[in-house]
Design a protein around this motif. Structure first.
Motif, PDB file in Angstrom:
ATOM      1  N   GLU A  34      38.605  96.861 -80.181  1.00  0.00           N
ATOM      2  CA  GLU A  34      37.136  96.845 -80.111  1.00  0.00           C
ATOM      3  C   GLU A  34      36.704  96.579 -78.665  1.00  0.00           C
ATOM      4  O   GLU A  34      36.450  95.442 -78.266  1.00  0.00           O
ATOM      5  N   VAL A  35      36.595  97.648 -77.898  1.00  0.00           N
ATOM      6  CA  VAL A  35      36.305  97.509 -76.471  1.00  0.00           C
ATOM      7  C   VAL A  35      34.940  96.872 -76.235  1.00  0.00           C
ATOM      8  O   VAL A  35      34.727  96.133 -75.266  1.00  0.00           O
ATOM      9  N   GLY A  36      33.994  97.137 -77.122  1.00  0.00           N
ATOM     10  CA  GLY A  36      32.655  96.560 -76.967  1.00  0.00           C
ATOM     11  C   GLY A  36      32.657  95.047 -76.966  1.00  0.00           C
ATOM     12  O   GLY A  36      31.722  94.420 -76.449  1.00  0.00           O
ATOM     13  N   ALA A  37      33.711  94.452 -77.517  1.00  0.00           N
ATOM     14  CA  ALA A  37      33.800  92.987 -77.524  1.00  0.00           C
ATOM     15  C   ALA A  37      33.881  92.439 -76.110  1.00  0.00           C
ATOM     16  O   ALA A  37      33.413  91.326 -75.845  1.00  0.00           O
ATOM     17  N   VAL A  38      34.474  93.203 -75.187  1.00  0.00           N
ATOM     18  CA  VAL A  38      34.545  92.761 -73.793  1.00  0.00           C
ATOM     19  C   VAL A  38      33.151  92.610 -73.213  1.00  0.00           C
ATOM     20  O   VAL A  38      32.852  91.621 -72.526  1.00  0.00           O
ATOM     21  N   LEU A  39      32.287  93.567 -73.503  1.00  0.00           N
ATOM     22  CA  LEU A  39      30.920  93.514 -72.971  1.00  0.00           C
ATOM     23  C   LEU A  39      30.139  92.368 -73.605  1.00  0.00           C
ATOM     24  O   LEU A  39      29.377  91.681 -72.905  1.00  0.00           O
ATOM     25  N   ARG A  40      30.320  92.145 -74.915  1.00  0.00           N
ATOM     26  CA  ARG A  40      29.649  91.013 -75.568  1.00  0.00           C
ATOM     27  C   ARG A  40      30.109  89.695 -74.965  1.00  0.00           C
ATOM     28  O   ARG A  40      29.312  88.794 -74.713  1.00  0.00           O
ATOM     29  N   LEU A  41      31.414  89.601 -74.729  1.00  0.00           N
ATOM     30  CA  LEU A  41      31.949  88.371 -74.156  1.00  0.00           C
ATOM     31  C   LEU A  41      31.468  88.190 -72.720  1.00  0.00           C
ATOM     32  O   LEU A  41      31.124  87.070 -72.314  1.00  0.00           O
ATOM     33  N   ALA A  42      31.405  89.270 -71.950  1.00  0.00           N
ATOM     34  CA  ALA A  42      30.915  89.170 -70.568  1.00  0.00           C
ATOM     35  C   ALA A  42      29.470  88.690 -70.535  1.00  0.00           C
ATOM     36  O   ALA A  42      29.092  87.871 -69.673  1.00  0.00           O
ATOM     37  N   ARG A  43      28.647  89.185 -71.459  1.00  0.00           N
ATOM     38  CA  ARG A  43      27.248  88.719 -71.512  1.00  0.00           C
ATOM     39  C   ARG A  43      27.186  87.231 -71.845  1.00  0.00           C
ATOM     40  O   ARG A  43      26.386  86.483 -71.263  1.00  0.00           O
ATOM     41  N   LEU A  44      28.021  86.808 -72.787  1.00  0.00           N
ATOM     42  CA  LEU A  44      28.062  85.387 -73.158  1.00  0.00           C
ATOM     43  C   LEU A  44      28.482  84.534 -71.964  1.00  0.00           C
ATOM     44  O   LEU A  44      27.894  83.476 -71.705  1.00  0.00           O
ATOM     45  N   VAL A  45      29.483  84.990 -71.224  1.00  0.00           N
ATOM     46  CA  VAL A  45      29.959  84.246 -70.051  1.00  0.00           C
ATOM     47  C   VAL A  45      28.868  84.168 -68.995  1.00  0.00           C
ATOM     48  O   VAL A  45      28.632  83.122 -68.378  1.00  0.00           O
ATOM     49  N   ARG A  46      28.176  85.286 -68.796  1.00  0.00           N
ATOM     50  CA  ARG A  46      27.108  85.323 -67.782  1.00  0.00           C
ATOM     51  C   ARG A  46      25.977  84.359 -68.149  1.00  0.00           C
ATOM     52  O   ARG A  46      25.485  83.611 -67.298  1.00  0.00           O
ATOM     53  N   ARG A  47      25.585  84.364 -69.433  1.00  0.00           N
ATOM     54  CA  ARG A  47      24.508  83.462 -69.870  1.00  0.00           C
ATOM     55  C   ARG A  47      24.912  82.005 -69.717  1.00  0.00           C
ATOM     56  O   ARG A  47      24.089  81.147 -69.408  1.00  0.00           O
ATOM     57  N   GLY A  48      26.191  81.705 -69.957  1.00  0.00           N
ATOM     58  CA  GLY A  48      26.638  80.316 -69.898  1.00  0.00           C
ATOM     59  C   GLY A  48      26.820  79.780 -68.493  1.00  0.00           C
ATOM     60  O   GLY A  48      26.981  78.567 -68.317  1.00  0.00           O
ATOM     61  N   ARG A  49      26.833  80.670 -67.481  1.00  0.00           N
ATOM     62  CA  ARG A  49      26.978  80.255 -66.087  1.00  0.00           C
ATOM     63  C   ARG A  49      28.211  79.340 -65.919  1.00  0.00           C
ATOM     64  O   ARG A  49      28.147  78.260 -65.352  1.00  0.00           O
ATOM     65  N   TYR A  50      29.351  79.829 -66.410  1.00  0.00           N
ATOM     66  CA  TYR A  50      30.570  79.023 -66.373  1.00  0.00           C
ATOM     67  C   TYR A  50      31.221  79.069 -64.992  1.00  0.00           C
ATOM     68  O   TYR A  50      31.202  80.099 -64.317  1.00  0.00           O
ATOM     69  N   ASP A  51      31.794  77.960 -64.603  1.00  0.00           N
ATOM     70  CA  ASP A  51      32.555  77.873 -63.361  1.00  0.00           C
ATOM     71  C   ASP A  51      33.997  78.320 -63.548  1.00  0.00           C
ATOM     72  O   ASP A  51      34.649  78.786 -62.609  1.00  0.00           O
ATOM     73  N   VAL A  52      34.514  78.131 -64.768  1.00  0.00           N
ATOM     74  CA  VAL A  52      35.910  78.433 -65.075  1.00  0.00           C
ATOM     75  C   VAL A  52      35.978  79.114 -66.441  1.00  0.00           C
ATOM     76  O   VAL A  52      35.296  78.692 -67.384  1.00  0.00           O
ATOM     77  N   VAL A  53      36.778  80.161 -66.553  1.00  0.00           N
ATOM     78  CA  VAL A  53      37.166  80.718 -67.852  1.00  0.00           C
ATOM     79  C   VAL A  53      38.667  80.530 -67.994  1.00  0.00           C
ATOM     80  O   VAL A  53      39.433  80.908 -67.108  1.00  0.00           O
ATOM     81  N   HIS A  54      39.071  79.926 -69.111  1.00  0.00           N
ATOM     82  CA  HIS A  54      40.483  79.617 -69.374  1.00  0.00           C
ATOM     83  C   HIS A  54      40.851  80.293 -70.684  1.00  0.00           C
ATOM     84  O   HIS A  54      40.288  79.979 -71.727  1.00  0.00           O
ATOM     85  N   THR A  55      41.807  81.223 -70.636  1.00  0.00           N
ATOM     86  CA  THR A  55      42.186  81.972 -71.830  1.00  0.00           C
ATOM     87  C   THR A  55      43.495  81.457 -72.422  1.00  0.00           C
ATOM     88  O   THR A  55      44.342  80.905 -71.721  1.00  0.00           O
ATOM     89  N   HIS A  56      43.643  81.687 -73.740  1.00  0.00           N
ATOM     90  CA  HIS A  56      44.824  81.242 -74.480  1.00  0.00           C
ATOM     91  C   HIS A  56      45.233  82.337 -75.456  1.00  0.00           C
ATOM     92  O   HIS A  56      44.420  82.799 -76.248  1.00  0.00           O
ATOM     93  N   LEU A  57      46.489  82.744 -75.402  1.00  0.00           N
ATOM     94  CA  LEU A  57      47.108  83.750 -76.252  1.00  0.00           C
ATOM     95  C   LEU A  57      46.811  85.159 -75.743  1.00  0.00           C
ATOM     96  O   LEU A  57      45.868  85.391 -75.005  1.00  0.00           O
ATOM     97  N   TYR A  58      47.659  86.089 -76.154  1.00  0.00           N
ATOM     98  CA  TYR A  58      47.717  87.416 -75.547  1.00  0.00           C
ATOM     99  C   TYR A  58      46.390  88.176 -75.613  1.00  0.00           C
ATOM    100  O   TYR A  58      45.878  88.626 -74.591  1.00  0.00           O
ATOM    101  N   ARG A  59      45.846  88.335 -76.810  1.00  0.00           N
ATOM    102  CA  ARG A  59      44.634  89.150 -76.935  1.00  0.00           C
ATOM    103  C   ARG A  59      43.476  88.526 -76.154  1.00  0.00           C
ATOM    104  O   ARG A  59      42.710  89.227 -75.487  1.00  0.00           O
ATOM    105  N   ALA A  60      43.335  87.210 -76.228  1.00  0.00           N
ATOM    106  CA  ALA A  60      42.277  86.542 -75.465  1.00  0.00           C
ATOM    107  C   ALA A  60      42.508  86.688 -73.974  1.00  0.00           C
ATOM    108  O   ALA A  60      41.559  86.773 -73.190  1.00  0.00           O
ATOM    109  N   GLY A  61      43.776  86.734 -73.546  1.00  0.00           N
ATOM    110  CA  GLY A  61      44.070  86.943 -72.136  1.00  0.00           C
ATOM    111  C   GLY A  61      43.595  88.296 -71.644  1.00  0.00           C
ATOM    112  O   GLY A  61      43.099  88.418 -70.516  1.00  0.00           O
ATOM    113  N   LEU A  62      43.731  89.323 -72.483  1.00  0.00           N
ATOM    114  CA  LEU A  62      43.254  90.648 -72.103  1.00  0.00           C
ATOM    115  C   LEU A  62      41.734  90.688 -72.028  1.00  0.00           C
ATOM    116  O   LEU A  62      41.138  91.059 -71.010  1.00  0.00           O
TER     117      LEU A  62
END
Length: 391
Positions: A62-90
């Motif tokens: 589901e490639v569109g999930a990347v765009l949804r997640l990017a919007r969420l990250v942008r709204r949250g104004r995060y300093d760090v994103v930390h991923t865990h496990l393979y799919r979340a890493g991608l």
């Protein structure tokens, strides 16, 4: 500093519970996103006061999930994103890059012997993994064995840092009252021996092998408890029934392991594949003798840990269990060598990594970034919450 953790799912599992434990002791504010399957650990995180979002992915393509997640990250104004496990890493690293997050970190929980999350790492999987790795700043390996696999895949040594999983030593410390309550709940006879195992119920943990090996010795005076949940439950229950030991095999499901460890007289880890071996270490921290086949987290400690008995993949389990039971558990104190894995020091190392990378945004001594640190616990967060099962 504001941190977003992105994880593939939040059903009961080792990486999932380790994330929860980490956040209980982190000094930075943190939110969590699960790509899908925001299960029992999501509920536990929310009870701790950690905001959790389920991205609701319906498929792994589901490639569109990347765009949804990017919007969420942008709204949250995060300093760090930390991923865990393979799919979340991608998905997480790509979304963080699209959102312009300055610090992107991943933890590799499950790469060993060219298997990733218990499955063979095919060439396409490797290529995707390596492409995503270039979008981040660091990969945290939970053991030197995992680090060696990452370097073998071609990841530069200066992009990998080893930080072990942490132990909640206070939670797993032996408690006589908990021992009495847990043994009573299991209906154990006075003086009965209890063999224990902890882990997700799936084929890779080899609990079927453990039940089969112990079956001749199980009965009123020796029983087996397995703490964990998973798809293999029906097969394990059927196996115990077929071997005539169903009343002596307790599949107690997902629950805080610290509540059951005191009831055990020995802990056994029959798995051939462990990238860290958290259950083994928790059993030792609870003062139990432990029989295991693989535990990088233990084998990489500088000091020998009393009570640990490693056997080979082809070695019989029952004689090793008999030997451990004969030795006994002693005074049930935590071996001093395990203090190095206390979750407080492990969480501090992760927080220090964030600070180091944030203060060097260009990766070469750039202008220090702004820090927003939290000195106390999150509102509504319990100071010493209970632990759960699966490693």
């Amino acid at each position: 500093m504001k941190v977003l953790h992105v994880i593939t799912g939040l059903a009961a599992g080792g990486a999932e519970s380790q994330l929860r434990l980490l956040l209980q002791h982190a000094r930075h504010d943190a939110d969590v996103v699960a790509l899908y399957n925001a299960g029992s650990v999501a509920d536990q995180l929310r009870a701790d006061g950690v905001p959790v979002t389920d991205l609701g992915m319906r498929s792994n393509t589901e490639v569109g999930a990347v765009l949804r997640l990017a919007r969420l990250v942008r709204r949250g104004r995060y300093d760090v994103v930390h991923t865990h496990l393979y799919r979340a890493g991608l998905y997480g690293r790509l979304a963080a890059r699209l959102a312009g997050v300055p610090v992107v970190v991943a933890t590799e929980h499950s790469l060993l012997d060219d298997q990733l999350e218990g499955r063979p790492a095919t060439r396409p999987v490797r290529l995707l993994y390596l492409a995503a790795e270039r979008l981040g700043r660091r990969t945290v390996a939970v053991s030197s064995a995992v680090r060696a696999n990452l370097l073998g895949w071609g990841i530069a040594a200066d992009r990998v840092v080893t930080v072990p999983n942490g132990l909640d030593l206070d939670a797993v410390a032996f408690d006589a009252g908990r021992r009495e309550r847990a043994r009573s709940a299991l209906g154990l006879a006075d003086g009965a021996q209890l063999v224990g195992a902890v882990g997700r119920l799936h084929a890779g943990k080899r609990f079927d092998e453990l039940i089969t090996a112990l079956a001749p010795s199980l009965g009123r005076d020796r029983q087996l408890v397995v703490v964990g949940e998973g798809a293999s439950r029906p097969e394990l229950a059927a196996l115990a029934e077929r071997l005539g030991v169903a009343t002596a095999v307790h599949l107690v499901g997902e629950q805080p392991v610290a509540e059951v460890l005191p009831a055990m007289d020995v802990l056994v880890s029959p798995s051939h594949y462990e990238t860290f071996g958290l259950a083994v270490l928790e059993g030792l921290a609870a003062g139990l003798p432990v029989v295991y086949r693989r535990c990088p987290g233990l084998e990489e400690l500088d000091a020998e840990v009393a009570g640990a008995a490693r056997i080979g993949v082809g070695d019989a389990l029952l004689p090793a269990v008999e030997d451990a039971l004969a030795r006994g558990a002693g005074d049930r104190t935590c071996p001093p060598a395990l203090r190095a894995l206390d979750i407080r020091s492990v969480a501090a190392r992760i927080d220090d990594l964030y600070d180091e990378l944030h203060d060097d945004p260009a990766g070469r001594g750039g202008r220090p970034g702004r820090r927003r640190t939290r000195t106390g616990p999150r509102v509504g967060q319990r100071s010493q919450p209970a632990r759960r099962e699966d490693r």
